[in-house]
Design a protein around this motif. Structure first.
Motif, PDB file in Angstrom:
ATOM      1  N   ARG A 111      34.821  31.127  38.172  1.00 44.63           N
ATOM      2  CA  ARG A 111      35.227  32.527  38.312  1.00 44.63           C
ATOM      3  C   ARG A 111      35.751  32.800  39.728  1.00 44.63           C
ATOM      4  O   ARG A 111      36.733  33.525  39.917  1.00 44.63           O
ATOM      5  CB  ARG A 111      34.050  33.447  37.988  1.00 44.63           C
ATOM      6  CG  ARG A 111      33.640  33.434  36.522  1.00 44.63           C
ATOM      7  CD  ARG A 111      32.283  34.080  36.324  1.00 44.63           C
ATOM      8  NE  ARG A 111      32.235  35.443  36.830  1.00 44.63           N
ATOM      9  CZ  ARG A 111      31.101  36.124  37.050  1.00 44.63           C
ATOM     10  NH1 ARG A 111      29.928  35.550  36.809  1.00 44.63           N
ATOM     11  NH2 ARG A 111      31.143  37.350  37.502  1.00 44.63           N
ATOM     12  N   ASP A 112      35.097  32.219  40.719  1.00 46.87           N
ATOM     13  CA  ASP A 112      35.524  32.378  42.109  1.00 46.87           C
ATOM     14  C   ASP A 112      36.885  31.722  42.334  1.00 46.87           C
ATOM     15  O   ASP A 112      37.763  32.283  43.004  1.00 46.87           O
ATOM     16  CB  ASP A 112      34.471  31.757  43.040  1.00 46.87           C
ATOM     17  CG  ASP A 112      34.838  31.872  44.508  1.00 46.87           C
ATOM     18  OD1 ASP A 112      34.987  33.004  44.990  1.00 46.87           O
ATOM     19  OD2 ASP A 112      34.980  30.823  45.173  1.00 46.87           O
ATOM     20  N   TRP A 114      39.174  31.283  40.110  1.00 46.81           N
ATOM     21  CA  TRP A 114      40.147  32.150  39.438  1.00 46.81           C
ATOM     22  C   TRP A 114      40.524  33.332  40.335  1.00 46.81           C
ATOM     23  O   TRP A 114      41.701  33.688  40.464  1.00 46.81           O
ATOM     24  CB  TRP A 114      39.557  32.641  38.119  1.00 46.81           C
ATOM     25  CG  TRP A 114      40.435  33.560  37.326  1.00 46.81           C
ATOM     26  CD1 TRP A 114      41.713  33.321  36.895  1.00 46.81           C
ATOM     27  CD2 TRP A 114      40.103  34.874  36.864  1.00 46.81           C
ATOM     28  NE1 TRP A 114      42.190  34.403  36.185  1.00 46.81           N
ATOM     29  CE2 TRP A 114      41.212  35.376  36.147  1.00 46.81           C
ATOM     30  CE3 TRP A 114      38.963  35.663  36.973  1.00 46.81           C
ATOM     31  CZ2 TRP A 114      41.218  36.638  35.565  1.00 46.81           C
ATOM     32  CZ3 TRP A 114      38.967  36.924  36.377  1.00 46.81           C
ATOM     33  CH2 TRP A 114      40.088  37.397  35.686  1.00 46.81           C
ATOM     34  N   ASP A 115      39.523  33.934  40.975  1.00 39.48           N
ATOM     35  CA  ASP A 115      39.777  35.054  41.888  1.00 39.48           C
ATOM     36  C   ASP A 115      40.696  34.657  43.033  1.00 39.48           C
ATOM     37  O   ASP A 115      41.633  35.377  43.383  1.00 39.48           O
ATOM     38  CB  ASP A 115      38.461  35.556  42.504  1.00 39.48           C
ATOM     39  CG  ASP A 115      37.708  36.514  41.607  1.00 39.48           C
ATOM     40  OD1 ASP A 115      38.280  36.970  40.608  1.00 39.48           O
ATOM     41  OD2 ASP A 115      36.539  36.804  41.918  1.00 39.48           O
ATOM     42  N   LYS A 128      35.372  36.531  34.447  1.00 43.23           N
ATOM     43  CA  LYS A 128      35.589  37.794  35.142  1.00 43.23           C
ATOM     44  C   LYS A 128      35.315  37.576  36.625  1.00 43.23           C
ATOM     45  O   LYS A 128      34.742  36.558  37.014  1.00 43.23           O
ATOM     46  CB  LYS A 128      34.706  38.908  34.568  1.00 43.23           C
ATOM     47  CG  LYS A 128      33.212  38.628  34.580  1.00 43.23           C
ATOM     48  CD  LYS A 128      32.485  39.755  33.851  1.00 43.23           C
ATOM     49  CE  LYS A 128      30.978  39.537  33.832  1.00 43.23           C
ATOM     50  NZ  LYS A 128      30.277  40.599  33.087  1.00 43.23           N
ATOM     51  N   SER A 129      35.718  38.524  37.440  1.00 37.54           N
ATOM     52  CA  SER A 129      35.741  38.287  38.876  1.00 37.54           C
ATOM     53  C   SER A 129      34.338  38.136  39.472  1.00 37.54           C
ATOM     54  O   SER A 129      33.356  38.654  38.943  1.00 37.54           O
ATOM     55  CB  SER A 129      36.483  39.421  39.585  1.00 37.54           C
ATOM     56  OG  SER A 129      35.717  40.607  39.536  1.00 37.54           O
ATOM     57  N   ALA A 132      36.898  39.378  43.610  1.00 39.89           N
ATOM     58  CA  ALA A 132      38.071  40.263  43.557  1.00 39.89           C
ATOM     59  C   ALA A 132      37.690  41.687  43.161  1.00 39.89           C
ATOM     60  O   ALA A 132      36.868  41.902  42.276  1.00 39.89           O
ATOM     61  CB  ALA A 132      39.097  39.704  42.577  1.00 39.89           C
ATOM     62  N   SER A 134      38.548  45.468  41.585  1.00 38.02           N
ATOM     63  CA  SER A 134      39.233  45.843  40.340  1.00 38.02           C
ATOM     64  C   SER A 134      40.648  46.345  40.584  1.00 38.02           C
ATOM     65  O   SER A 134      41.450  46.404  39.646  1.00 38.02           O
ATOM     66  CB  SER A 134      38.430  46.911  39.595  1.00 38.02           C
ATOM     67  OG  SER A 134      38.264  48.068  40.401  1.00 38.02           O
ATOM     68  N   THR A 138      47.197  41.657  39.747  1.00 41.00           N
ATOM     69  CA  THR A 138      46.901  40.467  38.947  1.00 41.00           C
ATOM     70  C   THR A 138      47.589  39.213  39.477  1.00 41.00           C
ATOM     71  O   THR A 138      47.238  38.101  39.085  1.00 41.00           O
ATOM     72  CB  THR A 138      47.340  40.697  37.487  1.00 41.00           C
ATOM     73  OG1 THR A 138      48.723  41.071  37.469  1.00 41.00           O
ATOM     74  CG2 THR A 138      46.502  41.799  36.846  1.00 41.00           C
ATOM     75  N   ARG A 160      42.352  44.737  37.477  1.00 38.85           N
ATOM     76  CA  ARG A 160      41.405  43.707  37.064  1.00 38.85           C
ATOM     77  C   ARG A 160      40.095  44.377  36.652  1.00 38.85           C
ATOM     78  O   ARG A 160      39.123  44.386  37.398  1.00 38.85           O
ATOM     79  CB  ARG A 160      41.145  42.727  38.206  1.00 38.85           C
ATOM     80  CG  ARG A 160      42.368  41.985  38.711  1.00 38.85           C
ATOM     81  CD  ARG A 160      41.967  40.872  39.662  1.00 38.85           C
ATOM     82  NE  ARG A 160      43.101  40.246  40.306  1.00 38.85           N
ATOM     83  CZ  ARG A 160      43.037  39.140  41.045  1.00 38.85           C
ATOM     84  NH1 ARG A 160      41.864  38.554  41.229  1.00 38.85           N
ATOM     85  NH2 ARG A 160      44.110  38.626  41.602  1.00 38.85           N
ATOM     86  N   TYR A 162      36.485  45.194  35.319  1.00 40.46           N
ATOM     87  CA  TYR A 162      35.281  44.363  35.305  1.00 40.46           C
ATOM     88  C   TYR A 162      34.422  44.770  34.110  1.00 40.46           C
ATOM     89  O   TYR A 162      33.820  45.858  34.102  1.00 40.46           O
ATOM     90  CB  TYR A 162      34.485  44.543  36.594  1.00 40.46           C
ATOM     91  CG  TYR A 162      33.320  43.595  36.727  1.00 40.46           C
ATOM     92  CD1 TYR A 162      33.469  42.374  37.363  1.00 40.46           C
ATOM     93  CD2 TYR A 162      32.068  43.922  36.217  1.00 40.46           C
ATOM     94  CE1 TYR A 162      32.400  41.496  37.490  1.00 40.46           C
ATOM     95  CE2 TYR A 162      30.998  43.050  36.329  1.00 40.46           C
ATOM     96  CZ  TYR A 162      31.168  41.840  36.972  1.00 40.46           C
ATOM     97  OH  TYR A 162      30.113  40.970  37.091  1.00 40.46           O
TER      98      TYR A 162
END
Length: 529
Positions: A111-112, A114-115, A128-129, A132, A134, A138, A160, A162
């Motif tokens: 997830r990290d 991806w952020d 999910k973040s 990051a 919201s 993107t 984004r 959450y």
């Protein structure tokens, strides 16, 4: 069978991988095609069943390999070794197979990633973040090389979203707390679902203290690195600066002078004594024991003043430097330090005897915030949180740096897993740290230099693992073809342990949450970076 033999057997279906293993001391690294990333990781996990994911990060390698580097670090504690699996995720797809099915801890790292990089782990159970906000766009991934360190973020509301977990049904109530709190505390958002009084679910959302620290390392001059590391988590100044120094020194192939090694260990253990005193005092606040809190904070204040007297800094800042330490200790200072530590230990023991004889104190501490061993292992919990639940890990013993392999010390471990176990473990660790400091002071009897020069090499990889007061703290330092910092990855103990807090409060009541929280004493800023 040696670790290399086990690896060769594991990689029998991929002989080209077995032949490409690079060994550097206790580290073994090889590169895996992204198409077989999951299969190879699965085979490694089957062979090294007790290996744990202790770090997992990405790098922007589009200039060198037209993709993003992905590095997975397995800690094989029993072998005192680490395995580093690397792959390259193509820029065109930015997709790789998630390892969440192999490791619960891996899911949080993905997830990290991806952020920060926009890499997509296919088959991830809950993408999910972690960091990051919201309103980040993107297409904004701050650790990519084409994003400037000072680039303004064009805020986009709810770009984004959450998705919080929701428990619904008759009698279920949701209680949001934070992210802004009513005390001197960093921001963090806690969302409780309760049925009556017992907590059915807690979700913790962090990221409010994100400052872009890892990105800053890529652009700051070398003389600013240590100052930045000491600001990451205030009460972990020595641990963070020592972790950075050790990783840079490893990348440079430098061994610091023996006297500097003893001194660095002394200051690390002194920071542990300091923070454990704070945590014990804070837990007394959590149970409403003002006597214990005030007396333990008195001792902590005396120790902070001793730190200032010895080094000029109450939090031991400015002590470490690349290649050693800046601060030596005279014979008189050494005698004063040991005498003060022994006095503080004796007084602490007397205070805690009184506290633990109070039925009201034990009523609050016992069976509260229970973290089962299996849950702790699945989450990759480290430090006091792990050892209080029966997990035998400690970086000072398992991955000894400096002179830790030459001294005698016990790693206290308890099995109850509740707040009381974490309380008692801090007491035991504090006493053991004083025992370690006493041995380190004996090592200072021999005179010697306390610094040496450090020059980073091109295309080098440095890794360090320091046991901070919160647990295992890792730094990775990578350089480019010019010998300049290309990537710094920092993994604070809290990256694993925050999830443990969400688990240990289940079945407790909300008024017990602050006590559970204090029993872990996690760093918001250390997590958010």
């Amino acid at each position: 069978m040696t670790l290399v033999d086990q690896l060769n057997k594991t990689l029998a279906d991929w002989p080209h991988l077995a032949q490409s293993i690079e060994q550097n001391g206790d580290r073994y690294q090889f590169t895996v095609p992204v198409e077989t990333w999951y299969q190879v990781a699965s085979a490694v996990k089957r062979t090294f069943t007790h290996a744990r994911v202790s770090n997992y990060f990405a790098t922007d390698e589009r200039v060198q390999s037209k993709g993003f580097g992905l590095y997975l670090i397995w800690s094989v504690d029993a072998e005192k070794s680490i395995l580093i699996l690397r792959t390259v995720v193509p820029e065109q797809s930015s997709e790789y197979h998630s390892l969440a099915a192999l490791s619960v801890a891996a899911a949080r790292y993905e997830r990290d990633i991806w952020d920060m990089f926009g890499l997509i782990p296919s088959n991830h159970p809950e993408l999910k973040s972690v960091i990051a906000h919201s309103d980040w766009p993107t297409d904004f991934f701050p650790l990519r090389k084409d994003v400037a360190w000072n680039a303004p973020v064009k805020r986009t509301p709810d770009a984004r979203p959450y998705p919080f977990k929701r428990y619904e049904g008759e009698g279920i109530y949701e209680v949001p707390v934070g992210p802004i709190h009513a005390g001197v505390i960093e921001p963090g958002h806690f969302r409780f679902q309760v049925a009556g009084e017992p907590i059915q679910n807690l979700e913790i959302r962090l990221g409010w203290k994100h400052r872009g620290v890892e990105k800053l390392f890529e652009h700051l001059p070398q003389d600013k690195w240590l100052h930045l590391s000491e600001q990451i988590s205030g009460d972990n100044s020595i641990a963070h600066s020592a972790g950075l120094c050790a990783a840079v020194e490893d990348a440079a192939g430098v061994t610091i002078p023996i006297r500097a090694q003893w001194l660095r260990m002394i200051f690390l253990e002194l920071e542990r004594v300091n923070t454990h005193l704070h945590d014990l005092a804070n837990m007394n606040v959590g149970i409403g024991c003002n006597f214990g809190a005030s007396q333990l904070w008195r001792l902590r204040e005396q120790l902070l003043e001793l730190n200032r007297e010895l080094t000029g800094s109450r939090f031991l800042r400015g002590v470490n430097t690349l290649g050693g330490v800046k601060q030596d200790l005279t014979q008189d200072q050494q005698h004063r330090l040991l005498a003060e530590l022994k006095r503080i230990a004796a007084e602490m023991n007397e205070i805690l005897k009184i506290v633990l004889a109070m039925p009201s104190a034990l009523d609050r501490l016992e069976t509260t915030g229970l973290l089962k061993k299996q849950v702790a292992e699945d989450l990759g919990v480290v430090g006091v949180g792990a050892r209080a639940s029966g997990i035998h890990i400690d970086a000072r013993r398992d991955f000894p740096t400096w002179q830790y392999a030459k001294i005698q010390f016990t790693v206290p471990v308890r099995k109850e897993g509740d707040v009381l176990a974490r309380f008692l473990l801090r007491r035991d660790e504090l006493l053991e740290s004083i025992h370690i400091i006493e041995q380190c002071l004996s090592g200072l009897k021999q005179a010697g230099e306390i610094q040496t020069s450090v020059d980073l090499n091109p295309n080098s990889f440095g890794w360090s693992c320091v046991e901070s007061n919160r647990g295992e703290l890792q730094y990775v330092v990578m350089t480019d073809s010019q010998g300049k910092i290309n990537r710094v990855k920092i993994r604070d103990a809290g990256f694993h342990n925050w999830d443990a807090l969400a688990w240990c409060v289940l079945g407790n009541i909300i008024p017990d949450f602050p006590l559970c929280n204090k029993s872990f004493n996690l760093s918001y800023s250390g997590h958010d970076l």
